[in-house]
Design a protein around this motif. Structure first.
Motif, PDB file in Angstrom:
ATOM      1  N   PHE A 264       1.010  -1.562   0.118  1.00  0.00           N
ATOM      2  CA  PHE A 264      -0.160  -0.003   0.066  1.00  0.00           C
ATOM      3  C   PHE A 264       0.958   1.125   0.066  1.00  0.00           C
ATOM      4  O   PHE A 264       1.873   1.951   0.703  1.00  0.00           O
ATOM      5  CB  PHE A 264      -0.623  -0.352   1.494  1.00  0.00           C
ATOM      6  N   PRO A 265       1.226   1.791  -1.180  1.00  0.00           N
ATOM      7  CA  PRO A 265       2.426   2.528  -1.309  1.00  0.00           C
ATOM      8  C   PRO A 265       1.724   4.005  -0.978  1.00  0.00           C
ATOM      9  O   PRO A 265       0.147   4.518  -1.358  1.00  0.00           O
ATOM     10  CB  PRO A 265       2.723   2.999  -2.940  1.00  0.00           C
ATOM     11  N   GLY A 266       2.256   5.032   0.122  1.00  0.00           N
ATOM     12  CA  GLY A 266       1.197   6.484   0.557  1.00  0.00           C
ATOM     13  C   GLY A 266       1.601   7.293  -0.754  1.00  0.00           C
ATOM     14  O   GLY A 266       0.569   8.535  -0.719  1.00  0.00           O
ATOM     15  N   SER A 267       2.371   7.015  -1.511  1.00  0.00           N
ATOM     16  CA  SER A 267       2.324   7.993  -2.177  1.00  0.00           C
ATOM     17  C   SER A 267       2.356   7.335  -4.242  1.00  0.00           C
ATOM     18  O   SER A 267       3.425   6.799  -4.418  1.00  0.00           O
ATOM     19  CB  SER A 267       4.364   8.770  -2.643  1.00  0.00           C
ATOM     20  N   PRO A 268       1.126   7.003  -4.340  1.00  0.00           N
ATOM     21  CA  PRO A 268       1.314   5.872  -5.301  1.00  0.00           C
ATOM     22  C   PRO A 268       1.438   6.341  -6.885  1.00  0.00           C
ATOM     23  O   PRO A 268       2.124   5.545  -7.190  1.00  0.00           O
ATOM     24  CB  PRO A 268      -0.432   5.999  -5.990  1.00  0.00           C
ATOM     25  N   VAL A 269       2.490   8.062  -6.971  1.00  0.00           N
ATOM     26  CA  VAL A 269       2.514   8.551  -8.225  1.00  0.00           C
ATOM     27  C   VAL A 269       3.678   9.496  -7.868  1.00  0.00           C
ATOM     28  O   VAL A 269       3.627  10.216  -6.665  1.00  0.00           O
ATOM     29  CB  VAL A 269       1.429   8.729  -9.170  1.00  0.00           C
ATOM     30  N   VAL A 270       4.610   9.757  -8.542  1.00  0.00           N
ATOM     31  CA  VAL A 270       5.994  10.449  -8.408  1.00  0.00           C
ATOM     32  C   VAL A 270       5.794  11.135  -9.732  1.00  0.00           C
ATOM     33  O   VAL A 270       5.926  10.522 -10.582  1.00  0.00           O
ATOM     34  CB  VAL A 270       7.427   9.822  -8.037  1.00  0.00           C
ATOM     35  N   SER A 271       5.496  12.172 -10.166  1.00  0.00           N
ATOM     36  CA  SER A 271       5.719  13.516 -11.010  1.00  0.00           C
ATOM     37  C   SER A 271       7.428  14.303 -11.217  1.00  0.00           C
ATOM     38  O   SER A 271       8.053  14.295 -10.642  1.00  0.00           O
ATOM     39  CB  SER A 271       4.990  14.213 -11.404  1.00  0.00           C
ATOM     40  N   ARG A 272       7.260  14.203 -12.269  1.00  0.00           N
ATOM     41  CA  ARG A 272       8.525  14.909 -13.200  1.00  0.00           C
ATOM     42  C   ARG A 272       8.001  15.961 -14.476  1.00  0.00           C
ATOM     43  O   ARG A 272       7.605  15.696 -15.455  1.00  0.00           O
ATOM     44  CB  ARG A 272       9.686  13.782 -13.501  1.00  0.00           C
ATOM     45  N   GLU A 273       8.566  17.058 -14.578  1.00  0.00           N
ATOM     46  CA  GLU A 273       8.488  18.221 -15.681  1.00  0.00           C
ATOM     47  C   GLU A 273       9.580  18.310 -16.431  1.00  0.00           C
ATOM     48  O   GLU A 273      11.034  18.336 -15.647  1.00  0.00           O
ATOM     49  CB  GLU A 273       7.765  19.856 -15.041  1.00  0.00           C
ATOM     50  N   ALA A 274       9.363  18.276 -17.631  1.00  0.00           N
ATOM     51  CA  ALA A 274      10.365  17.540 -18.500  1.00  0.00           C
ATOM     52  C   ALA A 274      11.606  19.595 -18.565  1.00  0.00           C
ATOM     53  O   ALA A 274      10.276  20.259 -19.036  1.00  0.00           O
ATOM     54  CB  ALA A 274      10.296  17.126 -20.014  1.00  0.00           C
ATOM     55  N   THR A 275      11.819  19.710 -17.929  1.00  0.00           N
ATOM     56  CA  THR A 275      12.693  21.005 -18.092  1.00  0.00           C
ATOM     57  C   THR A 275      13.205  21.719 -19.460  1.00  0.00           C
ATOM     58  O   THR A 275      13.518  22.621 -20.124  1.00  0.00           O
ATOM     59  CB  THR A 275      13.871  21.945 -17.473  1.00  0.00           C
ATOM     60  N   ALA A 276      13.939  20.806 -20.570  1.00  0.00           N
ATOM     61  CA  ALA A 276      13.975  21.027 -21.453  1.00  0.00           C
ATOM     62  C   ALA A 276      13.661  19.651 -22.950  1.00  0.00           C
ATOM     63  O   ALA A 276      13.094  18.685 -22.065  1.00  0.00           O
ATOM     64  CB  ALA A 276      15.908  20.737 -21.629  1.00  0.00           C
ATOM     65  N   ASP A 277      13.097  19.896 -24.204  1.00  0.00           N
ATOM     66  CA  ASP A 277      13.293  18.592 -24.421  1.00  0.00           C
ATOM     67  C   ASP A 277      14.837  17.851 -24.380  1.00  0.00           C
ATOM     68  O   ASP A 277      15.043  17.593 -24.113  1.00  0.00           O
ATOM     69  CB  ASP A 277      12.918  19.259 -26.089  1.00  0.00           C
ATOM     70  N   VAL A 278      13.644  16.598 -24.707  1.00  0.00           N
ATOM     71  CA  VAL A 278      13.863  15.042 -23.778  1.00  0.00           C
ATOM     72  C   VAL A 278      13.562  14.227 -24.994  1.00  0.00           C
ATOM     73  O   VAL A 278      12.841  14.346 -25.147  1.00  0.00           O
ATOM     74  CB  VAL A 278      14.388  14.798 -22.056  1.00  0.00           C
ATOM     75  N   GLU A 279      14.832  13.140 -25.189  1.00  0.00           N
ATOM     76  CA  GLU A 279      13.967  11.894 -25.570  1.00  0.00           C
ATOM     77  C   GLU A 279      14.621  10.507 -24.984  1.00  0.00           C
ATOM     78  O   GLU A 279      15.779  10.406 -23.829  1.00  0.00           O
ATOM     79  CB  GLU A 279      14.682  11.254 -27.160  1.00  0.00           C
ATOM     80  N   ILE A 280      13.245   9.705 -24.341  1.00  0.00           N
ATOM     81  CA  ILE A 280      13.916   8.727 -23.080  1.00  0.00           C
ATOM     82  C   ILE A 280      13.150   7.408 -23.909  1.00  0.00           C
ATOM     83  O   ILE A 280      11.401   8.022 -23.420  1.00  0.00           O
ATOM     84  CB  ILE A 280      13.433   8.998 -21.948  1.00  0.00           C
ATOM     85  N   GLY A 281      14.270   6.344 -23.946  1.00  0.00           N
ATOM     86  CA  GLY A 281      13.984   4.895 -24.300  1.00  0.00           C
ATOM     87  C   GLY A 281      12.728   5.229 -25.575  1.00  0.00           C
ATOM     88  O   GLY A 281      11.880   4.138 -26.185  1.00  0.00           O
ATOM     89  N   GLY A 282      13.162   6.304 -26.081  1.00  0.00           N
ATOM     90  CA  GLY A 282      12.802   6.762 -27.473  1.00  0.00           C
ATOM     91  C   GLY A 282      11.261   7.225 -27.891  1.00  0.00           C
ATOM     92  O   GLY A 282      11.345   7.642 -28.889  1.00  0.00           O
TER      93      GLY A 282
END
Ligand code: HEM
Length: 397
Positions: A264-282
């Motif tokens: 039962f995770p107390g924080s079900p989501v973690v969020s981030r905002e891309a501060t620049a254009d980026v490519e991740i995993g295609g």
């Protein structure tokens, strides 16, 4: 949410407060609240455990972060309450604030729409703020009332000549007093916002985790037995473990805590905002894209956690094959990277102290009024829809 250099400066202050040497010195300040909360349990009675638990951790964060006694774990017969003699009201506001950012249909309309159409969130919110009874307006009113309580604490601490170094707020204000750079970054409004963030970050998650642990242990007698053996073996009931004891002498309790946070995770989501254009995993993510990482989903991956529906603390035994095989990022209840939760060690310390104190005296059984399966409510912090209802059983000796 703060970013860039402001965040870095704030982060440095927080880290200095929650480093191990300071954490050890917090135990004598925290233990009385744990004992007070323990006295609220009446053997033989049915209780809503999660209600007592949120009182406890709000009191603890009040003391550790602001040097204030909210008085929420005092027995209700005790006349003196510190916050306007109305802890219930404070709890209600606080609880409401921690749970109102719901992601289901009863949540704020502007947030819900904004999740899918971000450009509409701001104008819709302005509109909904004018509608009496709307979730947006209720959230706004509650936040304003709660912030007012916290602003008063900040004002009082700011005026104090000798604040000491014992809590987050004092360390932050001392820094502001002595550094022009800090003064520029941390305006009074900003300090209040940080104080508020601390209260939210450090109480709802803790209360949810402790209540989940007690709920899960009550339903797993084999886990309960092993846990009680470890706790009883430590020594006489009135000996409070120190920080070293907590780190080294309760390995099974540590596994139970970790498995609880996977389950039962107390924080079900973690969020981030891309501060620049980026490519991740295609995938190309333009600047400004929000990325949500679902820790709750990660924790149920059968590749990393075989039989994920089983509550099995031993899967966190560092000597177990399952633990050795696991990907280092498969389990991230406190987030990940430079923005990961700074309160992680403090959280473990408090949770261990509380579990040890409670299980030296009581065990718990599910109340007949407890729904099955347990109904959860997902927001930035997970919560119980109907609370955790338990029966308190006094242990012999
Ligand atoms: C079981 C208890 C807790 C859980 C599960 C938890 C979880 C988290 C998570 C997932 C994050 C976001 C991390 C990321 O984005 O990578 C976070 C941030 C944070 N937590 Fe905790 N937390 C807990 C207890 C605490 C406590 C006790 C405190 C304070 C004393 C605290 C203070 C904070 C603060 C200030 C942040 C924001 C950090 C930043 O933005 O740099 N947390 N927490």
């Amino acid at each position: 949410m703060c970013r860039g250099s402001t965040w870095q400066a704030m982060r440095n202050v927080i880290i200095s407060i929650y480093q191990p040497s300071h954490l050890a010195s917090l135990i004598p300040a925290i233990q009385p609240y744990i004992e007070q909360a323990g006295n609220l349990f009446c053997p033989g009675e049915e209780i809503t455990f999660s209600d007592i638990s949120i009182r406890l951790f709000t009191d603890v964060i009040g003391q550790a972060a602001f040097g204030v006694d909210f008085g929420l774990t005092k027995d209700t017969d005790d006349a003196e309450k510190i916050i306007h003699d109305a802890p219930r009201d404070f709890i209600q506001k606080h609880l409401y604030a921690t749970t109102s950012l719901k992601m289901d249909l009863s949540g704020s309309l502007s947030m819900l729409v904004g999740t899918f159409l971000p450009a509409l969130q701001k104008p819709l919110r302005q509109l909904m703020l004018r509608v009496p009874g709307s979730m947006d307006r209720r959230m706004d009113e509650t936040n304003a009332a709660l912030s007012g309580e916290l602003d008063a604490i900040v004002a009082e601490r700011t005026a104090q000549a000798d604040r000491g170094q014992k809590n987050f707020l004092s360390v932050l204000l001392n820094g502001i007093d002595t550094s022009d750079a800090m003064r520029k970054l941390f305006t009074p409004d900003y300090v209040s916002a940080l104080t508020y963030e601390h209260l939210l970050a450090g109480s709802g998650t803790m209360s949810f985790t402790l209540s989940s642990l007690v709920y899960l242990v009550s339903a797993h007698p084999e886990v309960e037995e092993k846990l009680l053996q470890e706790i009883d073996a430590f020594g006489p009931k009135d000996v409070v473990p120190d920080a070293d004891d907590l780190r080294t002498k309760f390995p099974y309790l540590e596994q139970v805590l970790k498995e609880t946070m996977r389950y039962f995770p107390g924080s079900p989501v973690v969020s981030r905002e891309a501060t620049a254009d980026v490519e991740i995993g295609g995938y190309f993510l333009p600047k400004g894209t929000w990325v949500w990482l679902a820790t709750a989903v990660l924790g149920r991956d059968p590749e990393q956690f075989p039989e994920p529906e089983a509550f099995r603390p031993e899967r966190f035994d560092p000597e177990s094959e399952e633990c050795k095989r696991r990907h280092p990022y498969a389990y991230i209840p406190f987030g990940i990277g430079p923005r990961a939760c700074p309160g992680q060690k403090f959280a473990f310390q408090q949770l261990k102290l509380t579990v040890i104190h409670l299980y030296r005296r009581y065990v718990f059984r599910h109340s007949a009024r407890m729904e099955s399966p347990l109904q959860l409510q997902f927001s930035i912090v997970t919560n119980f829809k109907n609370g955790v209802k338990l029966q308190v059983v006094q242990r012999k000796n």
